[in-house]
Design a protein around this motif. Structure first.
Motif, PDB file in Angstrom:
ATOM      1  N   ALA A  43       0.833  -1.210   0.000  1.00 34.72           N
ATOM      2  CA  ALA A  43       0.000   0.000   0.000  1.00 34.72           C
ATOM      3  C   ALA A  43       0.863   1.254   0.000  1.00 34.72           C
ATOM      4  CB  ALA A  43      -0.929  -0.004   1.207  1.00 34.72           C
ATOM      5  N   ALA A  44       1.967   1.215   0.744  1.00 36.63           N
ATOM      6  CA  ALA A  44       2.863   2.371   0.786  1.00 36.63           C
ATOM      7  C   ALA A  44       3.414   2.683  -0.593  1.00 36.63           C
ATOM      8  CB  ALA A  44       4.017   2.100   1.759  1.00 36.63           C
ATOM      9  N   LEU A  45       3.753   1.641  -1.332  1.00 38.90           N
ATOM     10  CA  LEU A  45       4.256   1.840  -2.696  1.00 38.90           C
ATOM     11  C   LEU A  45       3.171   2.409  -3.598  1.00 38.90           C
ATOM     12  CD1 LEU A  45       6.342   1.386  -5.004  1.00 38.90           C
ATOM     13  CD2 LEU A  45       5.305  -0.885  -5.281  1.00 38.90           C
ATOM     14  N   LEU A  46       2.026   1.755  -3.631  1.00 32.54           N
ATOM     15  CA  LEU A  46       0.971   2.138  -4.565  1.00 32.54           C
ATOM     16  C   LEU A  46       0.389   3.511  -4.243  1.00 32.54           C
ATOM     17  CD1 LEU A  46      -0.897  -1.294  -4.911  1.00 32.54           C
ATOM     18  CD2 LEU A  46       0.891  -0.341  -6.391  1.00 32.54           C
ATOM     19  N   ASP A  47       0.385   3.887  -2.950  1.00 30.74           N
ATOM     20  CA  ASP A  47      -0.170   5.177  -2.538  1.00 30.74           C
ATOM     21  C   ASP A  47       0.901   6.256  -2.361  1.00 30.74           C
ATOM     22  OD1 ASP A  47      -2.611   3.900  -2.473  1.00 30.74           O
ATOM     23  OD2 ASP A  47      -2.546   3.523  -0.315  1.00 30.74           O
ATOM     24  N   ALA A  48       2.157   5.895  -2.660  1.00 25.03           N
ATOM     25  CA  ALA A  48       3.284   6.825  -2.491  1.00 25.03           C
ATOM     26  C   ALA A  48       3.326   7.394  -1.077  1.00 25.03           C
ATOM     27  CB  ALA A  48       3.214   7.953  -3.524  1.00 25.03           C
ATOM     28  N   ASP A  49       3.168   6.501  -0.091  1.00 19.77           N
ATOM     29  CA  ASP A  49       3.118   6.899   1.313  1.00 19.77           C
ATOM     30  C   ASP A  49       4.431   6.489   1.987  1.00 19.77           C
ATOM     31  OD1 ASP A  49       2.610   7.298   3.997  1.00 19.77           O
ATOM     32  OD2 ASP A  49       0.549   6.537   3.910  1.00 19.77           O
ATOM     33  N   SER A  50       5.393   7.390   2.000  1.00 18.28           N
ATOM     34  CA  SER A  50       6.710   7.060   2.545  1.00 18.28           C
ATOM     35  C   SER A  50       6.684   6.863   4.059  1.00 18.28           C
ATOM     36  CB  SER A  50       7.726   8.147   2.175  1.00 18.28           C
ATOM     37  OG  SER A  50       7.300   9.411   2.638  1.00 18.28           O
ATOM     38  N   SER A  51       5.777   7.553   4.759  1.00 20.97           N
ATOM     39  CA  SER A  51       5.700   7.385   6.210  1.00 20.97           C
ATOM     40  C   SER A  51       5.199   5.986   6.568  1.00 20.97           C
ATOM     41  CB  SER A  51       4.794   8.447   6.834  1.00 20.97           C
ATOM     42  OG  SER A  51       3.467   8.347   6.346  1.00 20.97           O
ATOM     43  N   LEU A  52       4.245   5.478   5.797  1.00 24.00           N
ATOM     44  CA  LEU A  52       3.761   4.116   6.024  1.00 24.00           C
ATOM     45  C   LEU A  52       4.870   3.110   5.724  1.00 24.00           C
ATOM     46  CD1 LEU A  52       1.548   2.082   6.662  1.00 24.00           C
ATOM     47  CD2 LEU A  52       0.770   2.271   4.271  1.00 24.00           C
ATOM     48  N   ALA A  53       5.611   3.344   4.655  1.00 18.77           N
ATOM     49  CA  ALA A  53       6.724   2.464   4.325  1.00 18.77           C
ATOM     50  C   ALA A  53       7.750   2.431   5.449  1.00 18.77           C
ATOM     51  CB  ALA A  53       7.376   2.914   3.017  1.00 18.77           C
ATOM     52  N   GLN A  54       8.029   3.580   6.039  1.00 18.68           N
ATOM     53  CA  GLN A  54       9.002   3.634   7.128  1.00 18.68           C
ATOM     54  C   GLN A  54       8.494   2.887   8.359  1.00 18.68           C
ATOM     55  OE1 GLN A  54      12.196   4.919   6.874  1.00 18.68           O
ATOM     56  NE2 GLN A  54      12.359   3.774   8.791  1.00 18.68           N
ATOM     57  N   ARG A  55       7.173   2.930   8.592  1.00 22.52           N
ATOM     58  CA  ARG A  55       6.617   2.193   9.729  1.00 22.52           C
ATOM     59  C   ARG A  55       6.792   0.691   9.537  1.00 22.52           C
ATOM     60  NH1 ARG A  55       2.434   6.058   9.599  1.00 22.52           N
ATOM     61  NH2 ARG A  55       0.940   4.609   8.657  1.00 22.52           N
ATOM     62  N   VAL A  56       6.655   0.244   8.288  1.00 23.91           N
ATOM     63  CA  VAL A  56       6.872  -1.179   7.996  1.00 23.91           C
ATOM     64  C   VAL A  56       8.316  -1.565   8.330  1.00 23.91           C
ATOM     65  CG1 VAL A  56       6.984  -2.927   6.181  1.00 23.91           C
ATOM     66  CG2 VAL A  56       5.073  -1.304   6.235  1.00 23.91           C
ATOM     67  N   VAL A  57       9.255  -0.733   7.907  1.00 21.14           N
ATOM     68  CA  VAL A  57      10.660  -0.996   8.207  1.00 21.14           C
ATOM     69  C   VAL A  57      10.890  -1.038   9.716  1.00 21.14           C
ATOM     70  CG1 VAL A  57      13.018  -0.113   7.978  1.00 21.14           C
ATOM     71  CG2 VAL A  57      11.452   0.005   6.028  1.00 21.14           C
ATOM     72  N   ASP A  58      10.318  -0.075  10.427  1.00 22.21           N
ATOM     73  CA  ASP A  58      10.511   0.003  11.880  1.00 22.21           C
ATOM     74  C   ASP A  58       9.867  -1.189  12.600  1.00 22.21           C
ATOM     75  OD1 ASP A  58      11.823   2.381  11.464  1.00 22.21           O
ATOM     76  OD2 ASP A  58      10.091   3.642  11.943  1.00 22.21           O
ATOM     77  N   ASN A  59       8.723  -1.665  12.076  1.00 24.10           N
ATOM     78  CA  ASN A  59       7.994  -2.755  12.731  1.00 24.10           C
ATOM     79  C   ASN A  59       8.652  -4.117  12.539  1.00 24.10           C
ATOM     80  OD1 ASN A  59       5.999  -1.140  13.812  1.00 24.10           O
ATOM     81  ND2 ASN A  59       4.564  -1.466  12.124  1.00 24.10           N
ATOM     82  N   ASP A  60       9.659  -4.179  11.683  1.00 24.52           N
ATOM     83  CA  ASP A  60      10.315  -5.474  11.467  1.00 24.52           C
ATOM     84  C   ASP A  60      10.928  -5.999  12.754  1.00 24.52           C
ATOM     85  OD1 ASP A  60      11.111  -7.589   9.642  1.00 24.52           O
ATOM     86  OD2 ASP A  60      13.155  -6.858   9.889  1.00 24.52           O
ATOM     87  N   ARG A  61      11.346  -5.108  13.629  1.00 23.31           N
ATOM     88  CA  ARG A  61      11.910  -5.533  14.909  1.00 23.31           C
ATOM     89  C   ARG A  61      10.866  -6.292  15.737  1.00 23.31           C
ATOM     90  NH1 ARG A  61      16.266  -4.046  17.872  1.00 23.31           N
ATOM     91  NH2 ARG A  61      16.739  -2.349  16.414  1.00 23.31           N
ATOM     92  N   ALA A  62       9.614  -5.853  15.663  1.00 20.22           N
ATOM     93  CA  ALA A  62       8.551  -6.532  16.413  1.00 20.22           C
ATOM     94  C   ALA A  62       8.352  -7.949  15.898  1.00 20.22           C
ATOM     95  CB  ALA A  62       7.250  -5.737  16.319  1.00 20.22           C
ATOM     96  N   VAL A  63       8.447  -8.124  14.581  1.00 15.84           N
ATOM     97  CA  VAL A  63       8.340  -9.464  13.993  1.00 15.84           C
ATOM     98  C   VAL A  63       9.472 -10.352  14.508  1.00 15.84           C
ATOM     99  CG1 VAL A  63       8.384 -10.793  11.850  1.00 15.84           C
ATOM    100  CG2 VAL A  63       7.173  -8.596  11.923  1.00 15.84           C
ATOM    101  N   ASN A  64      10.678  -9.814  14.510  1.00 18.13           N
ATOM    102  CA  ASN A  64      11.831 -10.585  14.993  1.00 18.13           C
ATOM    103  C   ASN A  64      11.657 -10.982  16.460  1.00 18.13           C
ATOM    104  OD1 ASN A  64      12.952 -10.169  12.470  1.00 18.13           O
ATOM    105  ND2 ASN A  64      14.248  -8.471  13.131  1.00 18.13           N
ATOM    106  N   ASP A  65      11.162 -10.041  17.258  1.00 18.95           N
ATOM    107  CA  ASP A  65      10.960 -10.320  18.684  1.00 18.95           C
ATOM    108  C   ASP A  65       9.939 -11.436  18.893  1.00 18.95           C
ATOM    109  OD1 ASP A  65      12.791  -8.373  19.333  1.00 18.95           O
ATOM    110  OD2 ASP A  65      11.290  -6.837  19.801  1.00 18.95           O
ATOM    111  N   MET A  66       8.898 -11.451  18.060  1.00 18.27           N
ATOM    112  CA  MET A  66       7.880 -12.494  18.194  1.00 18.27           C
ATOM    113  C   MET A  66       8.458 -13.862  17.849  1.00 18.27           C
ATOM    114  SD  MET A  66       4.435 -10.614  16.746  1.00 18.27           S
ATOM    115  CE  MET A  66       3.238 -11.705  17.503  1.00 18.27           C
ATOM    116  N   GLN A  67       9.327 -13.920  16.837  1.00 16.98           N
ATOM    117  CA  GLN A  67       9.950 -15.197  16.512  1.00 16.98           C
ATOM    118  C   GLN A  67      10.812 -15.695  17.673  1.00 16.98           C
ATOM    119  OE1 GLN A  67      13.137 -15.293  13.717  1.00 16.98           O
ATOM    120  NE2 GLN A  67      12.979 -17.488  13.358  1.00 16.98           N
ATOM    121  N   ILE A  68      11.588 -14.795  18.253  1.00 16.99           N
ATOM    122  CA  ILE A  68      12.443 -15.184  19.382  1.00 16.99           C
ATOM    123  C   ILE A  68      11.591 -15.717  20.536  1.00 16.99           C
ATOM    124  CG2 ILE A  68      13.980 -14.280  21.177  1.00 16.99           C
ATOM    125  CD1 ILE A  68      15.068 -12.326  19.039  1.00 16.99           C
ATOM    126  N   LYS A  69      10.476 -15.052  20.823  1.00 16.37           N
ATOM    127  CA  LYS A  69       9.608 -15.491  21.913  1.00 16.37           C
ATOM    128  C   LYS A  69       9.027 -16.871  21.629  1.00 16.37           C
ATOM    129  CE  LYS A  69       5.472 -14.177  24.545  1.00 16.37           C
ATOM    130  NZ  LYS A  69       4.385 -13.171  24.703  1.00 16.37           N
TER     131      LYS A  69
END
Length: 242
Positions: A43-69
């Motif tokens: 959606a960030a790509l198609l809507d040219a929403d760079s702030s949403l794209a950055q949130r996806v990048v930032d949220n990757d840490r949460a995904v990693n933490d869930m795998q570790i748990k």
């Protein structure tokens, strides 16, 4: 021996049953986050929403933490309960599935980073039609893979094994089209390369969804089908649940 969705209710230890259910619950929560990461990245790509794209990048840490748990929880179950048969398959399948979900999260982050580059360059939307089409397909695969895991649904899982070939074909067709356009207009090379990386990430997400489906068949049937022909699996009757 096949297992059914309620086999884990038969344990003498109610706490053990609860631990197994919590593994599944936490895996589904991780899957929900990862599915949203993919959706938001596209959606960030198609809507040219760079702030949403950055949130996806930032949220990757949460995904990693869930795998570790989840890995830590699985390790504790293996150490304390020493599960056998179907219970052991469930724990191993959860470990493998969490790893693939983490990789899907990585691919979503790659899509988001390439989206930021494309938004900043403002070089048009060539290839976005292909991105939209393939992204819808692989997002559906991820959702169905999680559903098949939650329900121990081998019929749905086997459908996904077939669908991975369709995604691969869509990906190859899109890449040929973009390469042709790139050769015709050298000015488009940089932006088209970004789109190609996005398409590659989407294709990899389809591969990981396929892996999740294979784990369901391993979990329910006790069979490792990673190097099997899907048509042969149909002939063996693996599309029948239970």
């Amino acid at each position: 021996m096949d297992i059914t969705s309620d086999i884990h209710s038969q344990h003498i230890s109610r706490q053990f049953n609860q631990e197994l259910e919590e593994l599944k619950t936490h895996l589904m929560a991780m899957g929900g986050l990862v599915e949203k990461q993919v959706q938001d990245a596209v959606a960030a790509l198609l809507d040219a929403d760079s702030s949403l794209a950055q949130r996806v990048v930032d949220n990757d840490r949460a995904v990693n933490d869930m795998q570790i748990k989840i890995d830590e929880e699985c390790t504790r179950v293996l150490a304390r309960r020493q599960p056998a048969a179907s219970d052991l398959r469930l724990v191993l399948a959860v470990i493998r599935a969490a790893s693939d979900l983490e990789r899907i999260g990585d691919e979503a982050s790659k899509i988001a980073r390439n989206a930021i580059d494309l938004i900043n360059a403002d070089n048009g939307s060539r290839g976005f039609v292909e991105v939209r089409m393939i992204s819808e397909h692989v997002r559906r695969m991820v959702r169905d893979a999680l559903t098949s895991f939650a329900r121990f649904d081998t019929e749905l899982a086997l459908q996904l094994v077939h669908e991975d070939d369709e995604v691969d074909n869509e990906y190859r067709t899109a890449m040929r089209s973009l390469m042709t356009f790139m050769m015709e207009d050298a000015r488009s090379i940089s932006s088209i390369l970004n789109v190609m990386w996005i398409l590659r990430a989407l294709e990899r997400i389809g591969d990981h969804a396929n892996n999740l489906a294979e784990y369901v068949i391993y979990l329910v049937k006790g069979l490792d089908i990673r190097h099997s022909d899907p048509d042969e699996l149909d002939e063996q009757g693996l599309s029948r649940k239970g």
